[in-house]
Design a protein around this motif. Sequence first.
Motif, PDB file in Angstrom:
ATOM      1  N   GLY A 238       0.814  -1.207   0.000  1.00  0.00           N
ATOM      2  CA  GLY A 238       0.000   0.000   0.000  1.00  0.00           C
ATOM      3  C   GLY A 238       0.848   1.256   0.000  1.00  0.00           C
ATOM      4  N   SER A 239       1.921   1.236   0.750  1.00  0.00           N
ATOM      5  CA  SER A 239       2.832   2.385   0.745  1.00  0.00           C
ATOM      6  C   SER A 239       3.485   2.565  -0.622  1.00  0.00           C
ATOM      7  CB  SER A 239       3.900   2.209   1.822  1.00  0.00           C
ATOM      8  OG  SER A 239       3.320   2.123   3.103  1.00  0.00           O
ATOM      9  N   ILE A 242       1.062   4.311  -3.011  1.00  0.00           N
ATOM     10  CA  ILE A 242       1.037   5.754  -2.764  1.00  0.00           C
ATOM     11  C   ILE A 242       2.308   6.409  -3.300  1.00  0.00           C
ATOM     12  CG2 ILE A 242       0.986   7.512  -0.963  1.00  0.00           C
ATOM     13  CD1 ILE A 242      -0.733   5.622   0.689  1.00  0.00           C
ATOM     14  N   THR A 288      -4.141  10.376  -2.764  1.00  0.00           N
ATOM     15  CA  THR A 288      -3.426   9.589  -1.762  1.00  0.00           C
ATOM     16  C   THR A 288      -4.300   9.293  -0.551  1.00  0.00           C
ATOM     17  OG1 THR A 288      -2.497  11.658  -0.899  1.00  0.00           O
ATOM     18  CG2 THR A 288      -1.143  10.395  -2.453  1.00  0.00           C
ATOM     19  N   SER A 289      -5.206  10.199  -0.208  1.00  0.00           N
ATOM     20  CA  SER A 289      -6.120   9.939   0.909  1.00  0.00           C
ATOM     21  C   SER A 289      -7.061   8.785   0.590  1.00  0.00           C
ATOM     22  CB  SER A 289      -6.925  11.199   1.233  1.00  0.00           C
ATOM     23  OG  SER A 289      -6.067  12.265   1.606  1.00  0.00           O
ATOM     24  N   TYR A 292      -5.119   5.643   0.922  1.00  0.00           N
ATOM     25  CA  TYR A 292      -4.857   5.317   2.321  1.00  0.00           C
ATOM     26  C   TYR A 292      -6.059   4.630   2.958  1.00  0.00           C
ATOM     27  CZ  TYR A 292      -3.959   5.927   7.292  1.00  0.00           C
ATOM     28  OH  TYR A 292      -3.799   5.702   8.632  1.00  0.00           O
ATOM     29  N   VAL A 293      -7.253   5.127   2.690  1.00  0.00           N
ATOM     30  CA  VAL A 293      -8.456   4.499   3.237  1.00  0.00           C
ATOM     31  C   VAL A 293      -8.628   3.089   2.682  1.00  0.00           C
ATOM     32  CG1 VAL A 293     -10.965   4.672   3.363  1.00  0.00           C
ATOM     33  CG2 VAL A 293      -9.567   6.718   3.639  1.00  0.00           C
ATOM     34  N   GLN A 295      -6.272   1.124   1.631  1.00  0.00           N
ATOM     35  CA  GLN A 295      -5.245   0.284   2.231  1.00  0.00           C
ATOM     36  C   GLN A 295      -5.653  -0.190   3.620  1.00  0.00           C
ATOM     37  OE1 GLN A 295      -1.498   2.270   2.757  1.00  0.00           O
ATOM     38  NE2 GLN A 295      -0.609   0.600   3.934  1.00  0.00           N
ATOM     39  N   SER A 296      -6.294   0.683   4.411  1.00  0.00           N
ATOM     40  CA  SER A 296      -6.710   0.287   5.756  1.00  0.00           C
ATOM     41  C   SER A 296      -7.743  -0.826   5.713  1.00  0.00           C
ATOM     42  CB  SER A 296      -7.269   1.501   6.499  1.00  0.00           C
ATOM     43  OG  SER A 296      -8.458   1.971   5.880  1.00  0.00           O
ATOM     44  N   GLU A 299      -5.891  -4.097   4.762  1.00  0.00           N
ATOM     45  CA  GLU A 299      -5.110  -4.594   5.889  1.00  0.00           C
ATOM     46  C   GLU A 299      -6.008  -5.286   6.910  1.00  0.00           C
ATOM     47  OE1 GLU A 299      -2.489  -1.861   7.751  1.00  0.00           O
ATOM     48  OE2 GLU A 299      -1.726  -1.065   5.878  1.00  0.00           O
ATOM     49  N   SER A 313      -9.740   1.278  12.148  1.00  0.00           N
ATOM     50  CA  SER A 313     -10.289   2.309  11.290  1.00  0.00           C
ATOM     51  C   SER A 313     -10.508   3.572  12.105  1.00  0.00           C
ATOM     52  CB  SER A 313     -11.610   1.836  10.675  1.00  0.00           C
ATOM     53  OG  SER A 313     -12.580   1.637  11.691  1.00  0.00           O
TER      54      SER A 313
END
Length: 342
Positions: A238-239, A242, A288-289, A292-293, A295-296, A299, A313
Amino acid sequence: MATAHPQATERDDPGEGSGTAAPSGQGGPAADDVDVAGAAPVRHPLRWLAVAVLAVLGAQLCHFLFTNPNFEWGTVGSYFTAEIIGKGIATTIELTVVAMVIGIVLGVLVAVGRMSANPVLRSVCGAYVWFFRGVPVLVQLVFWYNLSALLPRISLGVPFGPEFVSGQTNHLITPLFAAILGLGLNEAAYMAEIVRGGLLGVDPGQTEASDALGMTRARSLRRIVLPQAMRFIVPPTGSQVINMLKATSLVSVIALSDLLYTVQSIYNRTFETIPLLLVACLWYLVMTSVLYVGQSFIERYYARGATRNAPQSFWDFALFKRRVRTPAAPGQDQEPDPKESA
């Protein structure tokens, strides 16, 4: 002669209670008399000082953003939803998706090759990772874009034999294709190390158990090892997604119309540099936001049943903070959180 206090023997029997009496001479209440449930955490005085300093800095930042006329927020708003900006965003997203697909697929193959028992295959895959991780991605993009200076013609066929397909390098290596090659091949080197680290994190007993069941190496990797390694692979992947989205801005040096190049082409004509750069910054933050969501959620999916400390979350974090700030009264059981039971 000193005599024992008559109440000192009341707690000698362990069956009488779980608390301990206060030491003699200190005069404090017993531990059982302290209302632990209603106790509030002690706040350090410097904490409020830090909050005050941050509040002042935040107020100064807001004042600077909204009172400086050089930001030209009206211009930012007019270009933020412009069609030409949307085309640049589409190119950026397309590059990110294609480069990550190439990087993940090729990275898995290179990672498996690095863990192979074949020394030749292991050396070749190691050399690939060494080269593409050692050369900056900007240099790779410029190299692929100028490949025609090295190879005027590109052909496919039998080595030292007939050619099946051939063509001019300038016609084949377009700016888009050069960007895909530069970003995808570079990403594959990093993904290979991420996947290899995830595979090494799986218990070797899983492979031994699959061998005992008669599974082939490929089937064991696909059905046993790789699914368990996903919880180690997903967070750094995920990183990398981004980082790839932000790295697409480098393709502006080879005149590919991504988001940054589109913004540059506009402010080169209008000389509105700061407002157009703010448009690019805002759109990169939005994309990117969203990643990020996403990716969470991924995970949390792969962490199910593997750890008690699954990634939280935003709602889980808010509920946790609320439970800490409002403890249950003494003698009352706290209601379970429906999200935790789910």
